[in-house]
Write a protein that holds these residues in place. Structure first.
Motif, PDB file in Angstrom:
ATOM      1  N   ARG A 171       0.840  -1.243   0.004  1.00 51.62           N
ATOM      2  CA  ARG A 171      -0.048  -0.073   0.170  1.00 51.62           C
ATOM      3  C   ARG A 171       0.748   1.053   0.015  1.00 51.62           C
ATOM      4  NH1 ARG A 171      -3.570  -3.270   3.716  1.00 51.62           N
ATOM      5  NH2 ARG A 171      -5.545  -3.710   2.491  1.00 51.62           N
ATOM      6  N   LEU A 172       2.011   1.216   0.596  1.00 56.78           N
ATOM      7  CA  LEU A 172       2.716   2.487   0.859  1.00 56.78           C
ATOM      8  C   LEU A 172       3.504   2.601  -0.455  1.00 56.78           C
ATOM      9  CD1 LEU A 172       4.406   4.464   2.447  1.00 56.78           C
ATOM     10  CD2 LEU A 172       6.160   2.665   3.154  1.00 56.78           C
ATOM     11  N   LEU A 173       4.057   1.616  -1.278  1.00 57.98           N
ATOM     12  CA  LEU A 173       4.514   1.764  -2.529  1.00 57.98           C
ATOM     13  C   LEU A 173       3.429   2.164  -3.504  1.00 57.98           C
ATOM     14  CD1 LEU A 173       6.866  -1.227  -2.534  1.00 57.98           C
ATOM     15  CD2 LEU A 173       7.658   1.051  -2.310  1.00 57.98           C
ATOM     16  N   ALA A 174       2.196   1.640  -3.553  1.00 60.36           N
ATOM     17  CA  ALA A 174       1.083   1.899  -4.431  1.00 60.36           C
ATOM     18  C   ALA A 174       0.752   3.440  -4.498  1.00 60.36           C
ATOM     19  CB  ALA A 174       0.043   0.926  -4.343  1.00 60.36           C
ATOM     20  N   ALA A 175       0.849   3.879  -3.156  1.00 57.04           N
ATOM     21  CA  ALA A 175       0.548   5.456  -2.934  1.00 57.04           C
ATOM     22  C   ALA A 175       1.466   6.639  -3.464  1.00 57.04           C
ATOM     23  CB  ALA A 175       0.252   5.610  -1.265  1.00 57.04           C
ATOM     24  N   ARG A 176       2.508   5.820  -3.619  1.00 55.09           N
ATOM     25  CA  ARG A 176       3.594   6.851  -3.992  1.00 55.09           C
ATOM     26  C   ARG A 176       3.882   6.540  -5.783  1.00 55.09           C
ATOM     27  NH1 ARG A 176       8.443   6.940   0.255  1.00 55.09           N
ATOM     28  NH2 ARG A 176       7.464   7.329   1.890  1.00 55.09           N
ATOM     29  N   GLY A 177       2.800   5.938  -6.377  1.00 64.01           N
ATOM     30  CA  GLY A 177       2.578   5.601  -7.809  1.00 64.01           C
ATOM     31  C   GLY A 177       3.557   4.714  -8.457  1.00 64.01           C
ATOM     32  N   ILE A 178       4.218   3.700  -7.505  1.00 59.95           N
ATOM     33  CA  ILE A 178       4.760   2.599  -7.803  1.00 59.95           C
ATOM     34  C   ILE A 178       3.938   1.376  -8.127  1.00 59.95           C
ATOM     35  CG2 ILE A 178       6.935   0.947  -7.201  1.00 59.95           C
ATOM     36  CD1 ILE A 178       7.799   3.162  -5.557  1.00 59.95           C
ATOM     37  N   LYS A 179       3.942   0.749  -9.382  1.00 58.77           N
ATOM     38  CA  LYS A 179       3.168  -0.391  -9.579  1.00 58.77           C
ATOM     39  C   LYS A 179       3.583  -1.589  -8.909  1.00 58.77           C
ATOM     40  CE  LYS A 179       1.836   1.374 -14.295  1.00 58.77           C
ATOM     41  NZ  LYS A 179       0.456   1.515 -13.655  1.00 58.77           N
ATOM     42  N   VAL A 180       2.781  -2.307  -8.177  1.00 60.82           N
ATOM     43  CA  VAL A 180       3.187  -3.362  -7.358  1.00 60.82           C
ATOM     44  C   VAL A 180       2.583  -4.772  -7.831  1.00 60.82           C
ATOM     45  CG1 VAL A 180       3.099  -4.240  -4.789  1.00 60.82           C
ATOM     46  CG2 VAL A 180       3.353  -1.922  -5.536  1.00 60.82           C
ATOM     47  N   ALA A 181       3.226  -5.672  -7.849  1.00 65.57           N
ATOM     48  CA  ALA A 181       2.579  -7.074  -8.048  1.00 65.57           C
ATOM     49  C   ALA A 181       2.726  -7.820  -6.912  1.00 65.57           C
ATOM     50  CB  ALA A 181       3.157  -7.694  -9.447  1.00 65.57           C
ATOM     51  N   ILE A 182       1.914  -8.536  -6.449  1.00 64.63           N
ATOM     52  CA  ILE A 182       1.934  -9.486  -5.174  1.00 64.63           C
ATOM     53  C   ILE A 182       2.084 -10.809  -5.584  1.00 64.63           C
ATOM     54  CG2 ILE A 182       1.192 -10.008  -2.880  1.00 64.63           C
ATOM     55  CD1 ILE A 182      -0.113  -7.209  -2.776  1.00 64.63           C
ATOM     56  N   THR A 183       2.933 -11.554  -5.306  1.00 68.29           N
ATOM     57  CA  THR A 183       2.858 -12.865  -6.153  1.00 68.29           C
ATOM     58  C   THR A 183       3.104 -13.751  -4.714  1.00 68.29           C
ATOM     59  OG1 THR A 183       5.349 -12.809  -6.021  1.00 68.29           O
ATOM     60  CG2 THR A 183       4.110 -12.264  -8.288  1.00 68.29           C
ATOM     61  N   GLY A 184       2.925 -15.052  -4.809  1.00 74.25           N
ATOM     62  CA  GLY A 184       3.039 -16.141  -3.812  1.00 74.25           C
ATOM     63  C   GLY A 184       2.094 -17.172  -4.017  1.00 74.25           C
ATOM     64  N   VAL A 185       2.375 -18.208  -3.252  1.00 77.74           N
ATOM     65  CA  VAL A 185       1.635 -19.738  -3.111  1.00 77.74           C
ATOM     66  C   VAL A 185       0.493 -19.332  -2.455  1.00 77.74           C
ATOM     67  CG1 VAL A 185       1.658 -22.113  -3.133  1.00 77.74           C
ATOM     68  CG2 VAL A 185       3.499 -20.876  -3.932  1.00 77.74           C
ATOM     69  N   ASN A 202      -2.583   0.743  -8.587  1.00 80.17           N
ATOM     70  CA  ASN A 202      -1.290   0.250  -8.846  1.00 80.17           C
ATOM     71  C   ASN A 202      -1.104  -0.781  -8.158  1.00 80.17           C
ATOM     72  OD1 ASN A 202      -0.502   2.890 -10.218  1.00 80.17           O
ATOM     73  ND2 ASN A 202      -0.229   4.022  -8.438  1.00 80.17           N
ATOM     74  N   ILE A 203      -1.774  -1.613  -7.752  1.00 76.49           N
ATOM     75  CA  ILE A 203      -1.685  -3.157  -7.061  1.00 76.49           C
ATOM     76  C   ILE A 203      -2.370  -4.238  -7.894  1.00 76.49           C
ATOM     77  CG2 ILE A 203      -2.006  -4.460  -5.184  1.00 76.49           C
ATOM     78  CD1 ILE A 203      -2.218  -2.180  -3.419  1.00 76.49           C
ATOM     79  N   ARG A 204      -1.597  -5.084  -8.185  1.00 71.04           N
ATOM     80  CA  ARG A 204      -1.903  -6.313  -9.254  1.00 71.04           C
ATOM     81  C   ARG A 204      -1.698  -7.388  -8.150  1.00 71.04           C
ATOM     82  NH1 ARG A 204       0.667  -8.630 -14.682  1.00 71.04           N
ATOM     83  NH2 ARG A 204      -1.195  -9.878 -15.167  1.00 71.04           N
TER      84      ARG A 204
END
Length: 286
Positions: A171-185, A202-204
């Protein structure tokens, strides 16, 4: 041109560490490199640059049994691996000198050496002992500063390895305009964890939506990686993506996640390291 068999049967992260070693062989006098592994980790082996990935049988060398090699390099170096490779014809054999006893002593006595050798160096030593020429390959890494896209890899096979603030960071990175991809099993993340449901501008959220190859593609496209001590971190390093790794129960002195290849966030507390692999529960209940 020499024909070489590299053998490592588990786990995914340990297999991905062989990538730079195979590149060094190719940069030397060259050679045909086959990689023998188990079916479960064939996808990881395929990312390391070998000319061919072979699958071992339940009790034997499987596809490699009919081949003849100039050298066999056993990076697993266990009783099982020696039995499996005994049916493979080779002019020379070499074994990785692992330090499993040393790591166990670190866990037991909380004693950390001033200088510990990365596992990748031990792999390279085994290759050289087999008489295989190598050449240094300069690692190409993307610039971390100014990255506009980040992969946050949440979850880990061992629960204690899971950094608890991944959602907050996203959330912090997305609020600063950085595109975030969250991955995991998906199965590695608690059912009520907000990471399973987090979304927004900005969050995928890719948790549970990528296979091993898809995870690599997501990491390769990113400008930066942040995550736990897992195979995904080694995948980032292999592809030249700058990576920040959160260490908890394990330590850099184990030789897998090292300062040479990663930015490391950890807290020096007297109870670390507490487990060889990660563990499920804190031994002292914190």
């Amino acid at each position: 041109m020499k024909k070489i068999l590299i053998a490592r049967f588990s786990s995914a992260g340990d297999i991905l560490i062989t990538g730079p070693v195979i590149r060094a062989i190719k940069a030397g006098r060259g050679g045909i490199v086959h990689f023998l592994t188990s079916a479960k980790f064939a996808a990881a082996a395929a990312m390391c640059g070998a000319d061919k990935v072979l699958i071992s049988g339940k009790t034997g060398a499987g596809e490699a049994a009919g081949e003849k090699y100039d050298a066999v390099v056993d990076l697993q170096n266990s009783l099982k691996s020696r039995i499996i490779l005994s049916s493979v014809r080779a002019g020379a054999r070499s074994y990785c000198q692992k330090d499993a006893i040393g790591r166990r002593l670190m866990v037991l006595f909380k004693w950390l050496p001033r200088r510990s050798r990365p596992v990748s160096e031990k792999y390279m030593d085994a290759v050289k002992r087999a008489g295989i020429s190598t050449a240094r390959v300069k690692k190409k890494t993307k610039a971390a500063r100014g990255s506009k896209s980040v992969v946050i890899h949440a979850g880990a096979k061992w629960p204690l390895k899971q950094w608890p603030h991944a959602a907050k960071l996203a959330r912090l990175l997305a609020a600063r305009g950085i595109k975030v991809a969250i991955t995991g099993v998906k199965d590695e993340i608690e059912k009520n964890d907000e990471l399973l449901y987090i979304k927004g501008k900005n969050i995928r959220n890719l948790i549970g939506r990528t296979d091993f190859k898809g995870l690599e593609q997501a990491i390769k496209k990113a400008g930066f990686f942040a995550g736990n001590d897992t195979a995904a971190a080694h995948m980032a390093s292999l592809n030249g993506v700058p990576a920040l790794v959160f260490l908890g129960p394990t330590v850099k002195e184990f030789g897998f996640i090292t300062k040479e290849n990663f930015m490391i966030m950890e807290k020096n507390i007297s109870c670390r390291p507490c487990h060889l692999h990660g563990g499920k529960k804190c031994p002292i209940g914190t």
